[in-house]
Design a protein around this motif. Structure first.
Motif, PDB file in Angstrom:
ATOM      1  N   VAL A   1      -7.846  -3.853  14.335  1.00 45.89           N
ATOM      2  CA  VAL A   1      -8.087  -2.416  14.440  1.00 45.89           C
ATOM      3  C   VAL A   1      -8.306  -1.811  13.053  1.00 45.89           C
ATOM      4  O   VAL A   1      -7.696  -2.211  12.069  1.00 45.89           O
ATOM      5  CB  VAL A   1      -6.903  -1.739  15.163  1.00 45.89           C
ATOM      6  N   SER A   2      -9.192  -0.837  12.982  1.00 44.05           N
ATOM      7  CA  SER A   2      -9.524  -0.161  11.729  1.00 44.05           C
ATOM      8  C   SER A   2      -9.745   1.320  12.017  1.00 44.05           C
ATOM      9  O   SER A   2      -9.644   1.774  13.163  1.00 44.05           O
ATOM     10  CB  SER A   2     -10.785  -0.766  11.099  1.00 44.05           C
ATOM     11  N   SER A   3     -10.059   2.069  10.988  1.00 49.24           N
ATOM     12  CA  SER A   3     -10.329   3.493  11.178  1.00 49.24           C
ATOM     13  C   SER A   3     -11.536   3.723  12.071  1.00 49.24           C
ATOM     14  O   SER A   3     -11.624   4.748  12.766  1.00 49.24           O
ATOM     15  CB  SER A   3     -10.562   4.168   9.817  1.00 49.24           C
ATOM     16  N   GLN A   4     -12.479   2.784  12.073  1.00 47.32           N
ATOM     17  CA  GLN A   4     -13.682   2.934  12.892  1.00 47.32           C
ATOM     18  C   GLN A   4     -13.438   2.571  14.353  1.00 47.32           C
ATOM     19  O   GLN A   4     -14.163   3.046  15.236  1.00 47.32           O
ATOM     20  CB  GLN A   4     -14.810   2.057  12.332  1.00 47.32           C
ATOM     21  N   THR A   5     -12.421   1.741  14.629  1.00 41.47           N
ATOM     22  CA  THR A   5     -12.231   1.252  16.002  1.00 41.47           C
ATOM     23  C   THR A   5     -11.007   1.824  16.700  1.00 41.47           C
ATOM     24  O   THR A   5     -10.881   1.681  17.912  1.00 41.47           O
ATOM     25  CB  THR A   5     -12.119  -0.280  16.002  1.00 41.47           C
ATOM     26  N   ILE A   6     -10.084   2.447  15.988  1.00 37.07           N
ATOM     27  CA  ILE A   6      -8.901   2.996  16.631  1.00 37.07           C
ATOM     28  C   ILE A   6      -9.293   4.177  17.521  1.00 37.07           C
ATOM     29  O   ILE A   6     -10.157   4.988  17.172  1.00 37.07           O
ATOM     30  CB  ILE A   6      -7.841   3.431  15.589  1.00 37.07           C
ATOM     31  N   THR A   7      -8.678   4.272  18.685  1.00 37.41           N
ATOM     32  CA  THR A   7      -9.022   5.321  19.648  1.00 37.41           C
ATOM     33  C   THR A   7      -8.235   6.593  19.353  1.00 37.41           C
ATOM     34  O   THR A   7      -7.168   6.546  18.721  1.00 37.41           O
ATOM     35  CB  THR A   7      -8.700   4.861  21.076  1.00 37.41           C
ATOM     36  N   PRO A   8      -8.709   7.760  19.817  1.00 37.67           N
ATOM     37  CA  PRO A   8      -7.938   8.999  19.646  1.00 37.67           C
ATOM     38  C   PRO A   8      -6.556   8.908  20.281  1.00 37.67           C
ATOM     39  O   PRO A   8      -5.585   9.475  19.762  1.00 37.67           O
ATOM     40  CB  PRO A   8      -8.811  10.054  20.334  1.00 37.67           C
ATOM     41  N   GLU A   9      -6.461   8.204  21.415  1.00 42.20           N
ATOM     42  CA  GLU A   9      -5.150   8.046  22.056  1.00 42.20           C
ATOM     43  C   GLU A   9      -4.198   7.239  21.159  1.00 42.20           C
ATOM     44  O   GLU A   9      -2.994   7.544  21.087  1.00 42.20           O
ATOM     45  CB  GLU A   9      -5.296   7.333  23.401  1.00 42.20           C
ATOM     46  N   GLY A  10      -4.733   6.237  20.467  1.00 39.45           N
ATOM     47  CA  GLY A  10      -3.895   5.458  19.558  1.00 39.45           C
ATOM     48  C   GLY A  10      -3.399   6.299  18.389  1.00 39.45           C
ATOM     49  O   GLY A  10      -2.225   6.220  18.002  1.00 39.45           O
ATOM     50  N   VAL A  11      -4.284   7.118  17.814  1.00 45.08           N
ATOM     51  CA  VAL A  11      -3.881   8.005  16.719  1.00 45.08           C
ATOM     52  C   VAL A  11      -2.828   8.990  17.197  1.00 45.08           C
ATOM     53  O   VAL A  11      -1.819   9.252  16.518  1.00 45.08           O
ATOM     54  CB  VAL A  11      -5.109   8.740  16.155  1.00 45.08           C
ATOM     55  N   ARG A  12      -3.027   9.543  18.401  1.00 47.80           N
ATOM     56  CA  ARG A  12      -2.072  10.512  18.946  1.00 47.80           C
ATOM     57  C   ARG A  12      -0.707   9.865  19.188  1.00 47.80           C
ATOM     58  O   ARG A  12       0.333  10.470  18.909  1.00 47.80           O
ATOM     59  CB  ARG A  12      -2.626  11.099  20.244  1.00 47.80           C
ATOM     60  N   LEU A  13      -0.708   8.649  19.706  1.00 43.71           N
ATOM     61  CA  LEU A  13       0.555   7.955  19.952  1.00 43.71           C
ATOM     62  C   LEU A  13       1.328   7.740  18.660  1.00 43.71           C
ATOM     63  O   LEU A  13       2.536   8.037  18.581  1.00 43.71           O
ATOM     64  CB  LEU A  13       0.276   6.607  20.622  1.00 43.71           C
ATOM     65  N   LEU A  14       0.671   7.258  17.628  1.00 44.20           N
ATOM     66  CA  LEU A  14       1.358   7.002  16.365  1.00 44.20           C
ATOM     67  C   LEU A  14       1.816   8.306  15.705  1.00 44.20           C
ATOM     68  O   LEU A  14       2.924   8.380  15.147  1.00 44.20           O
ATOM     69  CB  LEU A  14       0.443   6.231  15.415  1.00 44.20           C
ATOM     70  N   GLY A  15       0.991   9.345  15.778  1.00 39.61           N
ATOM     71  CA  GLY A  15       1.357  10.621  15.170  1.00 39.61           C
ATOM     72  C   GLY A  15       2.537  11.276  15.863  1.00 39.61           C
ATOM     73  O   GLY A  15       3.487  11.743  15.208  1.00 39.61           O
ATOM     74  N   LEU A  16       2.520  11.332  17.187  1.00 39.99           N
ATOM     75  CA  LEU A  16       3.622  11.947  17.926  1.00 39.99           C
ATOM     76  C   LEU A  16       4.918  11.159  17.737  1.00 39.99           C
ATOM     77  O   LEU A  16       6.002  11.745  17.635  1.00 39.99           O
ATOM     78  CB  LEU A  16       3.271  12.034  19.414  1.00 39.99           C
ATOM     79  N   GLY A  17       4.823   9.832  17.701  1.00 41.69           N
ATOM     80  CA  GLY A  17       6.025   9.028  17.486  1.00 41.69           C
ATOM     81  C   GLY A  17       6.652   9.276  16.126  1.00 41.69           C
ATOM     82  O   GLY A  17       7.881   9.342  15.992  1.00 41.69           O
ATOM     83  N   THR A  18       5.815   9.438  15.097  1.00 44.99           N
ATOM     84  CA  THR A  18       6.332   9.730  13.763  1.00 44.99           C
ATOM     85  C   THR A  18       7.048  11.069  13.728  1.00 44.99           C
ATOM     86  O   THR A  18       8.136  11.204  13.149  1.00 44.99           O
ATOM     87  CB  THR A  18       5.185   9.725  12.742  1.00 44.99           C
ATOM     88  N   LEU A  19       6.453  12.082  14.367  1.00 42.91           N
ATOM     89  CA  LEU A  19       7.079  13.403  14.422  1.00 42.91           C
ATOM     90  C   LEU A  19       8.371  13.375  15.231  1.00 42.91           C
ATOM     91  O   LEU A  19       9.379  13.982  14.857  1.00 42.91           O
ATOM     92  CB  LEU A  19       6.097  14.410  15.018  1.00 42.91           C
ATOM     93  N   LEU A  20       8.375  12.653  16.342  1.00 41.84           N
ATOM     94  CA  LEU A  20       9.564  12.586  17.186  1.00 41.84           C
ATOM     95  C   LEU A  20      10.732  11.931  16.450  1.00 41.84           C
ATOM     96  O   LEU A  20      11.895  12.332  16.633  1.00 41.84           O
ATOM     97  CB  LEU A  20       9.236  11.801  18.460  1.00 41.84           C
ATOM     98  N   GLY A  21      10.448  10.941  15.615  1.00 42.90           N
ATOM     99  CA  GLY A  21      11.529  10.256  14.909  1.00 42.90           C
ATOM    100  C   GLY A  21      12.328  11.197  14.028  1.00 42.90           C
ATOM    101  O   GLY A  21      13.570  11.201  14.067  1.00 42.90           O
ATOM    102  N   LEU A  22      11.659  12.016  13.208  1.00 43.04           N
ATOM    103  CA  LEU A  22      12.374  12.959  12.346  1.00 43.04           C
ATOM    104  C   LEU A  22      13.051  14.056  13.154  1.00 43.04           C
ATOM    105  O   LEU A  22      14.122  14.555  12.778  1.00 43.04           O
ATOM    106  CB  LEU A  22      11.412  13.575  11.331  1.00 43.04           C
ATOM    107  N   THR A  23      12.449  14.455  14.277  1.00 41.19           N
ATOM    108  CA  THR A  23      13.072  15.472  15.119  1.00 41.19           C
ATOM    109  C   THR A  23      14.406  14.979  15.671  1.00 41.19           C
ATOM    110  O   THR A  23      15.419  15.684  15.626  1.00 41.19           O
ATOM    111  CB  THR A  23      12.129  15.844  16.274  1.00 41.19           C
ATOM    112  N   VAL A  24      14.416  13.757  16.187  1.00 42.20           N
ATOM    113  CA  VAL A  24      15.656  13.180  16.710  1.00 42.20           C
ATOM    114  C   VAL A  24      16.689  13.042  15.601  1.00 42.20           C
ATOM    115  O   VAL A  24      17.882  13.329  15.786  1.00 42.20           O
ATOM    116  CB  VAL A  24      15.362  11.820  17.373  1.00 42.20           C
TER     117      VAL A  24
END
Length: 687
Positions: A335-358
């Motif tokens: 996977v690279s910046s050209q092949t990663i899907t928007p859903e994949g970016v959203r999953l990683l971004g939301l998980g990062t935010l959720l970790g600090l929130t918890v």
């Protein structure tokens, strides 16, 4: 690991006060044992104020002058002044004695009873006597206090260690999910942004200025500092909320400032900006977590601050694990910046935010248990926050200089990594730098920070009383004690960096080898990095934030200059390796400047000869140990390659050779601090 100068002071006392013929020392008077029990710093239960600092306070090294119990001293004898103690007979000599002579599970002391001399004339009883009712609470209190101190210390150390271990696991899962190439570089830049902004706008001031003010308010205010704590928490929440909103909107500008190379590629730029808009709000929860944790620390609750980051790591590990489950691992997908899907970016971004929130919200139950109630307070004027803000001015400049140096390094590292990846060398950019940096900083974070956390309260008290000799002694103790572990760790990274990285990051392919080279380049820089941390504590003890700022400017300039030189002079594949070496060199220059200024501050003496002698012996023991370990790694790699199994074998054999040679050489060179550490470990294992 005895406190500094204990033995020397005793020998000096013996030389200055020779025993007269026929002279017998008077028996201690039991009624004078508590003469100096009053402590001007103590207005609450000491276990609530700071049990760890109180327990580790070296009373043997710094006791006060005592009046002569049986008349004035001889005319030719000058009473020896020993500051900061309640009893000169107290033999409490720091971490070793605290750990190795702790009470057992039934509360019985493992060390000899210091008060047994009071009862030496009592007749021996054939049957155990009934304890007096009045003595039971005192014994319980004593045993409970020591047990509470040890429990808090062990809880803090265990929390830090588990947090670091889960942090490493997090990077391993990240590498397995998205590799260590340019896609991970974009995520690293986005994930670094909130930390940089938070430290710049408030994090440095909160840690260096507002927290000491919070502790003073807890000791001096009638409500135990609760109103001040709520004002500080409200100020942090309001301020960070406003800054976060602005920074989310300005995310594209921040990405451009961090990496021109990413900004020049529209696809990589779009992915990085999306990551940034999920990651930047985490700085709000960083600030909340720090303030809530320090409020708990001021009330003697240390576990939450150390253990809640583990929750953040667990959430992020689960997030990237879910990414692997949904989309596959990097070795199978590439996977690279050209092949990663928007859903994949959203999953990683939301998980990062959720970790600090918890992580931040997990502090609330601990606050309730400690009796603290969160109540927003906006009456900020006239309560000391303005004074604290003025003190924070130089801390802000300190952080600004540091972050500018980091931005320059990030610019060059991302550009070098992108160019090297086009040439077929993956894992040579900012991701490799950050992953190696995380491994490299672990000994300093666990050992040096732990030692100075125990010593810093003593340094601050001595500085407040103008006792430069005591400040010097404690800084010397911190340098020598931490050096016993830091110097071997630095040489271990130099000799074993490749098998460490290829074993941990084997799932990322060939990029693991490049991470290993970066880790080796960091290696010896760990020594000045740790020394500077200790030396700067001396300035902070005197509430001097201007000198650390100037020192950081020097380090940042050297770091940025080295990064630029490596980018332009070295091949792209080796540019980040050179930057890692330059990182340590910058701190070595900073240490030289800081030590010179600290020597002037302490009247020209910082116990330099003793510290240099200890480090010279450690170097003498580490050089042959690292050479032997490096030869083992070289032989295994050329015979078996650098797969996971070969890396594990070379790491085990190399570590055994390094540890064995170092131990034998250090013992022959009589490194006292290491001998004390071995004694502490034996004491722990023998119980």
């Amino acid at each position: 690991m005895n406190a500094p100068y204990d033995g020397e002071r005793e020998r000096e006392a013996g030389e200055r006060f020779p025993e007269q013929p026929g002279q017998h020392p008077a028996a201690p008077d039991p009624y004078l044992q508590d003469t100096y029990a009053r402590d001007p710093y103590r207005r609450q239960d000491p276990t609530v104020e700071d049990p760890v600092g109180e327990a580790l306070y070296d009373r043997a090294a710094h006791p006060p002058a005592q009046p002569h119990a049986y008349g004035p001293p001889y005319a030719h004898q000058e009473p020896y002044r020993m500051p900061y103690a309640d009893d000169a007979n107290t033999r409490y000599v720091g971490v070793d004695e605290l750990v190795s002579n702790a009470p057992d599970e039934d509360g019985r002391p493992a060390r000899p009873d210091e008060y047994a001399h009071l009862f030496r004339d009592e007749p021996v009883q054939t049957a155990p006597a009934e304890p007096e009712p009045a003595a039971a609470p005192a014994a319980g209190k004593s045993g409970g206090r020591a047990g509470s101190i040890l429990k808090s210390s062990a809880l803090m150390a265990a929390g830090t260690l588990v947090s670091r271990v889960t942090g490493f696991l997090r990077t391993l899962v990240m590498a397995a999910a998205i590799g260590v190439g340019t896609l991970n570089d974009g995520y690293q830049v986005a994930n670094t942004l909130p930390t940089m902004i938070y430290i710049l706008v408030g994090g440095g001031a909160i840690n260096a200025v507002f927290i000491p003010q919070l502790v003073r308010a807890m000791k001096n205010d009638e409500d135990g500092g609760e109103a001040y704590a709520n004002r500080l928490l409200t100020l942090v929440v309001v301020g960070l909320a406003a800054v976060t909103a602005v920074c989310v909107i300005a995310a594209p500008l921040f990405i451009r400032a961090m990496s021109h190379d990413i900004a020049s590629d529209p696809v990589r730029f779009e992915v990085a900006v999306t990551f940034a808009r999920y990651c930047i709000p985490t700085m709000f929860f960083m600030g909340v977590h720090v303030v809530l944790g320090q409020i708990l620390n001021a009330r003697g609750r240390f576990g939450a601050m150390m253990w809640t980051p583990v929750l953040n790591n667990v959430v992020i590990i689960a997030t990237f694990g879910a990414f692997i489950w949904a989309f596959g691992s990097f070795t199978s997908t590439g996977v690279s910046s050209q092949t990663i899907t928007p859903e994949g970016v959203r999953l990683l971004g939301l998980g990062t935010l959720l970790g600090l929130t918890v992580q931040a919200l997990a502090m609330v139950p601990y606050l309730r248990e400690a009796g603290f109630r969160i109540r927003p307070r906006f009456d900020w004027r006239g309560h000391g926050l303005g004074h604290a803000a003025k003190l924070a001015k130089w801390t802000f400049f300190f952080v600004l200089a540091n972050q500018i140096g980091l931005i320059v390094l990030t610019q060059f590292a991302t550009a070098a990594g992108s160019a090297a990846e086009k040439g077929g060398h993956e894992g040579t950019g900012i991701t490799a730098f950050n992953y190696a940096l995380l491994l490299w900083q672990m000994p300093q974070a666990i050992i040096t920070v732990s030692v100075m956390t125990a010593v810093l309260p003593r340094i601050s008290r001595a500085a407040a009383d103008g006792d430069a000799a005591a400040v010097r002694d404690d800084l010397s103790y911190g340098l020598r004690t931490s050096g016993v572990a830091i110097v071997p760790a630095a040489f271990a990274f130099l000799a074993l960096g490749l098998p460490i990285a290829t074993l941990l990051y084997s799932s990322s392919g060939e990029g693991a080898v490049n991470i290993g080279f970066v880790l080796m380049a960091f290696g010896l820089g760990l020594i000045p990095f740790s020394v500077q941390y200790i030396v700067l504590r001396g300035f902070y003890a005197y509430e001097d934030t201007r000198t650390p700022f100037y020192n950081t400017v020097i380090v940042a300039i050297c770091n940025a200059t080295a990064a630029a030189a490596c980018y332009f002079l070295l091949p792209a594949r080796w540019a980040v390796v050179g930057m890692a070496a330059g990182y340590g060199l910058a701190y070595a220059i900073g240490v030289g400047v800081a030590v010179k200024r600290l020597r002037r501050r302490l009247g020209g003496d910082i116990d330099g000869k003793r510290v240099v002698r200890t480090y010279a012996r450690l170097f003498g023991a580490c050089i042959p140990a690292a050479a032997g370990a490096g030869a083992v790694v070289y032989g295994v790699w050329h015979s078996l390659g650098h797969g996971a199994a070969a890396s594990l074998l070379s790491l085990v054999l190399g570590a055994a050779v390094l540890g064995g040679i170092f131990f034998i050489a250090a013992k022959r060179m009589r490194v006292e601090e290491m001998t004390a550490m071995v004694g502490m470990v034996r004491g722990r294992l023998g119980r």
